[in-house]
Design an enzyme around this catalytic site. Sequence first.
Site, short mmCIF file in Angstrom:
data_model
loop_
_atom_site.label_atom_id
_atom_site.label_comp_id
_atom_site.label_asym_id
_atom_site.label_seq_id
_atom_site.Cartn_x
_atom_site.Cartn_y
_atom_site.Cartn_z
N GLU A 78 0.82 -1.21 0.00
CA GLU A 78 0.00 0.00 0.00
C GLU A 78 0.86 1.27 0.00
O GLU A 78 0.53 2.25 -0.67
CB GLU A 78 -0.93 -0.01 1.22
CG GLU A 78 -1.95 -1.14 1.23
CD GLU A 78 -1.38 -2.47 1.68
OE1 GLU A 78 -2.12 -3.46 1.63
OE2 GLU A 78 -0.19 -2.52 2.08
N LEU A 329 7.36 -42.81 -0.75
CA LEU A 329 7.20 -41.67 0.13
C LEU A 329 6.01 -40.81 -0.30
O LEU A 329 5.29 -40.27 0.55
CB LEU A 329 8.48 -40.83 0.16
CG LEU A 329 8.51 -39.63 1.11
CD1 LEU A 329 8.13 -40.04 2.53
CD2 LEU A 329 9.88 -38.96 1.09
N ALA A 331 3.21 -41.88 -1.61
CA ALA A 331 2.00 -42.54 -1.12
C ALA A 331 1.83 -42.31 0.37
O ALA A 331 0.71 -42.07 0.85
CB ALA A 331 2.07 -44.04 -1.42
#
Length: 589
Positions: A78, A329, A331
């Site tokens: 901003e 890994l 899975a």
Amino acid sequence: MGFPLGVSASPIVCKAIASNGSNSHALDASYIQRAAGIADKSAGFTSPHPNFGCVIVTQAGKVAGEGYLYAQGTKPAEVQAVEAAGRDLCKGATAYLNMEPGDCYGDRAAVSALIQAGINRVVVGIRHPLQHLRGNAIRALRSEELQVDVLGEDLQSKTIEGALKSCLLVNAPLLYRVASQVPFSSLKYAMTLDGKIAASSGHASWISSKMSRSRVFELRGRSDAVIVGGNTVRMDNPRLTARHGGGHLPMRIVMSQTLNLPDVARLWDVADVPTVVATQRGARKSFQKFLASKGVEVVEFDILNPKDVMEYLYNRGYLSILWECGGTLAASAISSGVIHKVYAFVAPKIIGGKNAPSPVGELGMVEMTQALELIDVCYEQIGPDMLISGFLQPVPDLTPVIPSVEETSAIDPTVTPYESSIIFFYKTWDPYGAFSNFSPHAIQMTDESGNYLSWPSVEHYYQAHKFWGVNNAEARNCVEAIRSAKSPEEAARMGRTMQRQHPDLVRSDWESVKIDVMYRALKCKFSVYPHLNSMLLSTAGCVLVEASPHDLFWGGGREGEGLNYLGRLLMQERTRNLQTNLTEQELAY
């Protein structure tokens, strides 16, 4: 790095449309999407952080200024947008924000910039998802009589749904982290047309094209860490670097229960990028010592599993993790519920082989009706390959379900935000994020000649002073480079990398003076910012702990085994200030 949300980076110039009806909503939606796209511009160049973008549109309907948060601890979006537009064009203009500002520091820089510039209306994509920040900026803006419209609350129509989705996607890591208490995790793999990630021999270089591999480098750059299993280290010997010519480099993490890993591996070279090996408690102590001698960090778990590792990385402050592991890994991670998104690169190749590995191992499913289906699937051709991506879990929209601390206290006055006698702080977005060395509070310190030098943050000052006073041109150049770093994160990376690569440039007395260096910077920080000192004094009676699970010197460690010197110094400064206040009160009487 591109705009993955499909938001154009080219300037948008639109004529003013009536401020009601679907046309008005369409205009608001287009500018919010623009803000979301801009917010994403720092991805891959700094560590993942909440993504803020701001677009200021004049009463005549033209974009006057815009900005985005480059990194934690840098100038708010901003403020940048207001500076780019100039005060004259800001008066009566509308500011479009993809997410409500998150003021963790008590100085309300983002909100103040919009108010002081004369902004008339603010359109917010989503409220801030963190409880201690949600709604604060919106209430502050409305209290100054600015019109604030929030998508899905004040603005509701089919037209704004796409814009709202863009806002959710660009901050998906933060939303998932808040909702699941784990970092946002993506599983990436490349496979042949017949679903193989390697030949039967294990050879896998290269399945996908060079263009697809470049996209993978981008995905790594957007991540805090990249995870592989031991088999990937043994078979592929990867580097797991981003290789995009600079910017953020993710941590490399190896998960291995037995530490059956090679003595020689590219991941053991930590000169440029750190490596963590996660293993089962007690595994191959001799190899753990070997890794430590290489500078590799070893973290032991009672039982090594994806869920516990992700909880550890959550505590480490990470937002986004990329899994590049093998099928077994993968899975396990999917079964543990920690994978949120999938990137599948499909190459137009067929390799066959009954024993050739597939990207995901056994999940225990026996019927097609049990298959996991991706949500919000996208298809993109990358050279000869097809990238298919989608979510395994929907992006959380936390706006209607997470009340802020103030809202909760209004409902139940007995609920107070920080009741514990121990106050933990770590990341700058934490409730006490201002205590972090990465908070955006510049300090001025005298050099040996008595001249004042400005430092963008305490972290800049601390890292540079590793090389301060060394009679060497390279060391002096390093000091200036760190002092000029664009963000505290980059200052930290530069200081740590130079210390690892060139220990000869580090001042010989560093270990004996580093605590004093840090304390001098902290004293300055809390003396020149009254609101920070008030925050520090408000913690009287509480123990302050930097909640770093890996820094056992400045932080508290995983299980309280750390020395917590940063917390100690803050408490020392708190005591000094309390005594000063007491003395001043006595003198007044």
